[in-house]
Design a protein around this motif. Structure first.
Motif, short mmCIF file in Angstrom:
data_model
loop_
_atom_site.label_atom_id
_atom_site.label_comp_id
_atom_site.label_asym_id
_atom_site.label_seq_id
_atom_site.Cartn_x
_atom_site.Cartn_y
_atom_site.Cartn_z
N UNK A 1 0.85 -1.18 0.00
CA UNK A 1 0.00 0.00 0.00
C UNK A 1 0.90 1.24 0.00
N UNK A 2 0.54 2.24 -0.82
CA UNK A 2 1.35 3.45 -0.84
C UNK A 2 0.86 4.48 0.18
N UNK A 3 1.63 5.52 0.37
CA UNK A 3 1.31 6.53 1.40
C UNK A 3 -0.02 7.21 1.14
N UNK A 4 -0.36 7.49 -0.11
CA UNK A 4 -1.63 8.15 -0.40
C UNK A 4 -2.80 7.24 -0.05
N UNK A 5 -2.71 5.95 -0.39
CA UNK A 5 -3.78 5.02 -0.07
C UNK A 5 -3.94 4.88 1.44
N UNK A 6 -2.83 4.77 2.15
CA UNK A 6 -2.88 4.68 3.60
C UNK A 6 -3.54 5.92 4.20
N UNK A 7 -3.19 7.10 3.71
CA UNK A 7 -3.78 8.34 4.19
C UNK A 7 -5.28 8.37 3.96
N UNK A 8 -5.73 7.99 2.78
CA UNK A 8 -7.16 8.03 2.48
C UNK A 8 -7.91 6.96 3.27
N UNK A 9 -7.29 5.83 3.53
CA UNK A 9 -7.94 4.85 4.41
C UNK A 9 -8.14 5.43 5.81
N UNK A 10 -7.16 6.18 6.30
CA UNK A 10 -7.30 6.84 7.61
C UNK A 10 -8.36 7.94 7.55
N UNK A 11 -8.45 8.63 6.43
CA UNK A 11 -9.48 9.65 6.19
C UNK A 11 -10.87 9.01 6.37
N UNK A 12 -11.08 7.85 5.74
CA UNK A 12 -12.37 7.17 5.88
C UNK A 12 -12.59 6.63 7.28
N UNK A 13 -11.54 6.23 7.97
CA UNK A 13 -11.69 5.83 9.37
C UNK A 13 -12.28 6.98 10.18
N UNK A 14 -11.81 8.20 9.94
CA UNK A 14 -12.34 9.37 10.65
C UNK A 14 -13.80 9.62 10.27
N UNK A 15 -14.11 9.55 8.98
CA UNK A 15 -15.49 9.77 8.54
C UNK A 15 -16.45 8.74 9.13
N UNK A 16 -16.00 7.53 9.36
CA UNK A 16 -16.89 6.47 9.84
C UNK A 16 -16.93 6.34 11.35
N UNK A 17 -16.11 7.09 12.06
CA UNK A 17 -16.06 6.99 13.52
C UNK A 17 -17.21 7.78 14.15
N UNK A 18 -18.01 7.11 14.98
CA UNK A 18 -19.13 7.78 15.64
C UNK A 18 -18.77 8.29 17.04
N UNK A 19 -17.73 7.73 17.65
CA UNK A 19 -17.28 8.21 18.96
C UNK A 19 -16.52 9.52 18.76
N UNK A 20 -17.02 10.60 19.35
CA UNK A 20 -16.45 11.92 19.13
C UNK A 20 -14.98 12.04 19.49
N UNK A 21 -14.59 11.52 20.64
CA UNK A 21 -13.19 11.62 21.07
C UNK A 21 -12.27 10.86 20.12
#
Length: 122
Positions: free
Chosen positions: A1-21
């Motif tokens: 996995x390249x750095x851009x793909x890893x970053x965007x996967x983390x981006x979606x982790x944030x979008x999908x997280x319902x716990x505010x903290x």
């Protein structure tokens, strides 16, 4: 996995997280402090603005999740990717394509979103 793909996967982790903290931690890890997001329906600046924007999407679309469609395409500090917002039953109700700029630390500086499919009345 390249750095851009890893970053965007983390981006979606944030979008999908319902716990505010936890979501704020994920935003801080993926976005620069002075980051900016803009699409035809939403905008957010800085970590707090991006968090408020994501929280509003969760309120409007409870139990929905975002997923990347296809590969992340990128060169230098530029990237693009497509995504879907999925209902709990698996139906894509919103689709889009986003373009981003990555800062020197490997975090998102800006994301500009384009909506390819939106529900009626959006």
């Amino acid at each position: 996995m390249n750095a851009h793909t890893d970053l965007i996967n983390r981006y979606f982790d944030a979008w999908n997280e319902t716990d505010g903290a936890r979501r704020r931690e994920l935003i801080a890890a993926a976005w620069s402090a002075d980051a900016d997001y803009c699409d035809p329906l939403l905008a957010g600046s800085g970590h707090a603005g991006i968090d408020a924007m994501i929280r509003a999407v969760h309120e409007r679309f409870p139990h929905h999740t975002f997923r990347r469609t296809g590969q992340v395409d990128g060169f230098a500090n530029r990237l693009r990717f497509s995504w879907e917002l999925i209902t709990p039953s698996g139906e894509a109700v919103v689709k889009g394509s986003d373009f981003g700029v990555v800062d020197p630390q490997g975090r998102l500086q800006t994301v500009t979103g384009f909506l390819d499919q939106v529900p009626d009345g959006a």
